[in-house]
Write a protein that holds these residues in place. Structure first.
Motif, PDB file in Angstrom:
ATOM      1  N   GLU A 259       0.851  -1.040   0.121  1.00 25.54           N
ATOM      2  CA  GLU A 259       0.055  -0.051   0.076  1.00 25.54           C
ATOM      3  C   GLU A 259       0.768   1.266  -0.066  1.00 25.54           C
ATOM      4  O   GLU A 259       1.806   1.373   0.803  1.00 25.54           O
ATOM      5  CB  GLU A 259      -1.078   0.029   1.185  1.00 25.54           C
ATOM      6  CG  GLU A 259      -1.657   1.399   1.200  1.00 25.54           C
ATOM      7  CD  GLU A 259      -2.809   1.492   2.234  1.00 25.54           C
ATOM      8  OE1 GLU A 259      -2.807   0.431   3.234  1.00 25.54           O
ATOM      9  OE2 GLU A 259      -3.496   2.224   2.516  1.00 25.54           O
TER      10      GLU A 259
ATOM     11  N   LEU B  71       1.843   4.805   0.878  1.00 25.58           N
ATOM     12  CA  LEU B  71       1.262   6.113   1.747  1.00 25.58           C
ATOM     13  C   LEU B  71       2.075   7.209   1.700  1.00 25.58           C
ATOM     14  O   LEU B  71       3.473   7.320   1.656  1.00 25.58           O
ATOM     15  CB  LEU B  71       1.153   5.305   3.259  1.00 25.58           C
ATOM     16  CG  LEU B  71       0.315   3.981   3.467  1.00 25.58           C
ATOM     17  CD1 LEU B  71       0.876   3.389   4.476  1.00 25.58           C
ATOM     18  CD2 LEU B  71      -1.098   4.692   3.666  1.00 25.58           C
TER      19      LEU B  71
ATOM     20  N   ASN C 244      -4.241   4.923  -2.051  1.00 20.54           N
ATOM     21  CA  ASN C 244      -5.745   5.537  -1.473  1.00 20.54           C
ATOM     22  C   ASN C 244      -6.289   6.742  -2.375  1.00 20.54           C
ATOM     23  O   ASN C 244      -5.410   7.514  -2.906  1.00 20.54           O
ATOM     24  CB  ASN C 244      -5.207   5.994  -0.139  1.00 20.54           C
ATOM     25  CG  ASN C 244      -4.963   4.981   0.917  1.00 20.54           C
ATOM     26  OD1 ASN C 244      -5.906   4.425   1.446  1.00 20.54           O
ATOM     27  ND2 ASN C 244      -3.596   4.973   1.130  1.00 20.54           N
TER      28      ASN C 244
ATOM     29  N   SER D  62      -8.967   9.787  -2.508  1.00 26.94           N
ATOM     30  CA  SER D  62     -10.122  10.618  -1.842  1.00 26.94           C
ATOM     31  C   SER D  62     -11.343  10.690  -2.680  1.00 26.94           C
ATOM     32  O   SER D  62     -11.428  10.595  -3.961  1.00 26.94           O
ATOM     33  CB  SER D  62      -9.503  11.934  -1.596  1.00 26.94           C
ATOM     34  OG  SER D  62      -8.664  11.985  -0.894  1.00 26.94           O
TER      35      SER D  62
ATOM     36  N   GLU E 171      -7.808   2.168  -3.367  1.00 24.01           N
ATOM     37  CA  GLU E 171      -8.651   2.051  -2.152  1.00 24.01           C
ATOM     38  C   GLU E 171      -9.453   3.129  -1.651  1.00 24.01           C
ATOM     39  O   GLU E 171      -8.961   4.309  -1.774  1.00 24.01           O
ATOM     40  CB  GLU E 171      -7.473   1.883  -1.036  1.00 24.01           C
ATOM     41  CG  GLU E 171      -6.900   0.504  -1.001  1.00 24.01           C
ATOM     42  CD  GLU E 171      -5.873   0.194   0.094  1.00 24.01           C
ATOM     43  OE1 GLU E 171      -6.081   1.162   1.308  1.00 24.01           O
ATOM     44  OE2 GLU E 171      -5.293  -0.671   0.204  1.00 24.01           O
TER      45      GLU E 171
ATOM     46  N   THR F  99     -13.126   4.604   0.597  1.00 23.37           N
ATOM     47  CA  THR F  99     -13.750   4.471   1.828  1.00 23.37           C
ATOM     48  C   THR F  99     -15.327   4.694   1.633  1.00 23.37           C
ATOM     49  O   THR F  99     -15.743   5.244   0.682  1.00 23.37           O
ATOM     50  CB  THR F  99     -13.344   5.399   2.960  1.00 23.37           C
ATOM     51  OG1 THR F  99     -13.551   6.690   2.496  1.00 23.37           O
ATOM     52  CG2 THR F  99     -11.999   5.213   3.474  1.00 23.37           C
TER      53      THR F  99
ATOM     54  N   ASP G  30     -11.728   0.353   1.822  1.00 22.01           N
ATOM     55  CA  ASP G  30     -11.025   0.413   2.965  1.00 22.01           C
ATOM     56  C   ASP G  30     -11.684   0.774   4.358  1.00 22.01           C
ATOM     57  O   ASP G  30     -12.884   1.130   4.375  1.00 22.01           O
ATOM     58  CB  ASP G  30     -10.150   1.760   2.677  1.00 22.01           C
ATOM     59  CG  ASP G  30      -8.519   1.980   3.329  1.00 22.01           C
ATOM     60  OD1 ASP G  30      -8.670   0.895   4.310  1.00 22.01           O
ATOM     61  OD2 ASP G  30      -8.045   2.910   2.938  1.00 22.01           O
ATOM     62  N   ASP G  31     -10.907   0.553   5.431  1.00 17.79           N
ATOM     63  CA  ASP G  31     -11.507   0.763   6.693  1.00 17.79           C
ATOM     64  C   ASP G  31     -12.791   0.154   7.119  1.00 17.79           C
ATOM     65  O   ASP G  31     -13.653   1.023   7.667  1.00 17.79           O
ATOM     66  CB  ASP G  31     -11.505   2.480   6.908  1.00 17.79           C
ATOM     67  CG  ASP G  31     -10.453   3.114   6.615  1.00 17.79           C
ATOM     68  OD1 ASP G  31      -9.157   2.352   6.913  1.00 17.79           O
ATOM     69  OD2 ASP G  31     -10.363   4.455   6.699  1.00 17.79           O
TER      70      ASP G  31
ATOM     71  N   LYS H 284     -11.216  -4.391   3.159  1.00 16.83           N
ATOM     72  CA  LYS H 284      -9.948  -4.222   4.217  1.00 16.83           C
ATOM     73  C   LYS H 284     -10.711  -3.910   5.490  1.00 16.83           C
ATOM     74  O   LYS H 284     -11.309  -2.865   5.812  1.00 16.83           O
ATOM     75  CB  LYS H 284      -8.906  -3.012   3.892  1.00 16.83           C
ATOM     76  CG  LYS H 284      -8.438  -3.248   2.605  1.00 16.83           C
ATOM     77  CD  LYS H 284      -7.168  -2.162   2.316  1.00 16.83           C
ATOM     78  CE  LYS H 284      -6.015  -2.511   3.138  1.00 16.83           C
ATOM     79  NZ  LYS H 284      -4.782  -1.617   2.827  1.00 16.83           N
TER      80      LYS H 284
ATOM     81  N   GLU I 294      -6.001  -5.108   8.645  1.00 14.60           N
ATOM     82  CA  GLU I 294      -5.278  -3.984   8.769  1.00 14.60           C
ATOM     83  C   GLU I 294      -4.696  -3.795  10.102  1.00 14.60           C
ATOM     84  O   GLU I 294      -5.329  -4.154  11.191  1.00 14.60           O
ATOM     85  CB  GLU I 294      -5.949  -2.469   8.444  1.00 14.60           C
ATOM     86  CG  GLU I 294      -6.544  -2.568   7.080  1.00 14.60           C
ATOM     87  CD  GLU I 294      -6.795  -1.195   6.871  1.00 14.60           C
ATOM     88  OE1 GLU I 294      -6.190  -0.236   6.071  1.00 14.60           O
ATOM     89  OE2 GLU I 294      -8.119  -0.658   7.357  1.00 14.60           O
TER      90      GLU I 294
END
Ligand code: C2E
Ligand code: CA
Ligand code: CA
Ligand code: CA
Length: 273
Positions: free
Chosen positions: A58, A60, A112, A114, A144, A146, A174-175, A195, A231
């Motif tokens: 991943e 970051l 990731n 947005s 990924e 959310t 994600d999350d 995830k 995670e």
């Protein structure tokens, strides 16, 4: 009453002042940071829960500001979203992740994204262009997202995600477990990967219901044909439970922290393929 009322508003105003000054500082610095190449990606491995073989990483974002020091993505990503710089920052992450993918044969690279960036009109085209120009196989790029993405206009969000799936890109939720209406979204959209949020993993060793919940999530994901990633796995005990409920992949400090691309290559060189 008047005095206490005034006192409260003074405290409120001054702390708000400090927060908004910091926000302003960060937003100014973001512009300069982008112009001066202060942003860099670090990579955290995701491994097979059983064999611990590396399957992907991943990406970051990291920001080391010459004066303010290191600023966490938890602070600068929301700031970039507020001041309209998230598209530029997101494009940078996508490009650097694809360039890294070229140096990491067989490993997937997750980025990731947005909600604002994903819903931008030219987003799918820009992903396609990036894949073509870097020659990265679409299935090695994982995006990924959310649940907050689905809050505004779920219909429009699903359309976007479908277009990305059509490109052959993998999409991960994600999350998972931190938002609302999770189950409805899972039925409505076929994510490749789910995830499971760190907060669930953390409570695995303490609360017996947590284990039952995560077990159910993994089973359900299996029925829906999705892979599962745990995670934030930090301890051997957490890993043992994650394995026993047959979660596919593990990511967390127990395996490795996020690291620079050269460090990642060294780390990979010392492991079975
Ligand atoms: P995330 O996507 O949930 O990323 C996982 C976060 O958990 C990362 O924090 C990672 O360093 C941390 N982590 C990994 N394993 C462990 C562990 O075992 N224990 C603990 N305590 N933490 C662990 P990080 O790098 O600070 O990123 C925070 C968030 O910022 C990310 O959460 C993601 O939402 C956002 N972010 C980071 N880079 C980007 C980016 O390029 N674009 C966008 N849109 N968001 C990003
Ligand atoms: Ca993520
Ligand atoms: Ca996450
Ligand atoms: Ca998160």
């Amino acid at each position: 009453a008047k005095r206490s009322g005034r006192g409260r508003s003074v405290v409120y105003a001054s702390s708000l002042g400090a927060a908004s000054r910091r926000m302003h500082t960060i937003e100014q610095a973001l512009r300069e940071g982008l112009a001066h190449g202060q942003f860099e990606l670090h990579f955290q491995p995701k491994v097979d829960a059983r064999s611990l073989r590396a399957l992907g990483v991943e990406a970051l974002m990291r920001w080391e500001h010459p004066v303010l020091g290191s600023i966490s993505p938890g602070e600068f990503i929301p700031a970039a979203e507020r001041c309209g710089l998230i598209r530029e920052l997101g494009a940078l992450a996508l490009e650097h992740a694809c360039l890294a993918a070229r140096e990491l044969p067989r490993l997937s690279v997750a980025v990731n994204v947005s909600p604002l960036q994903l819903m931008e009109p030219g987003f799918v085209k820009s992903v396609e262009r990036m894949l073509v120009s870097t020659g990265v196989g679409p299935s090695l790029l994982h995006l990924e997202v959310t649940e907050s993405l689905m809050m505004e206009d779920a219909q429009a969000a699903f359309k976007r995600l479908h277009a990305l799936r059509e490109l052959g890109v993998h999409v991960a939720l994600d999350d998972f477990g931190t938002g609302f209406s999770s189950l409805a979204y899972l039925r409505a959209f076929p994510f490749h990967t789910l995830k499971i949020d760190r907060s669930f993993v953390r409570s695995l060793t303490e609360h017996s219901d947590a284990r039952a919940i995560v077990n159910t999530i993994v089973q359900m994901a299996g029925v829906l044909g999705m892979r599962t990633v745990a995670e934030g796995v930090e301890t051997e005990r957490e890993l043992a439970i994650i394995r026993s409920i047959r979660c596919h992949e593990v990511q967390g400090y127990l395996v490795a922290r996020p690291m620079s691309l050269p460090k990642l290559k060294d780390w990979l060189a010392g492991r079975p393929i």
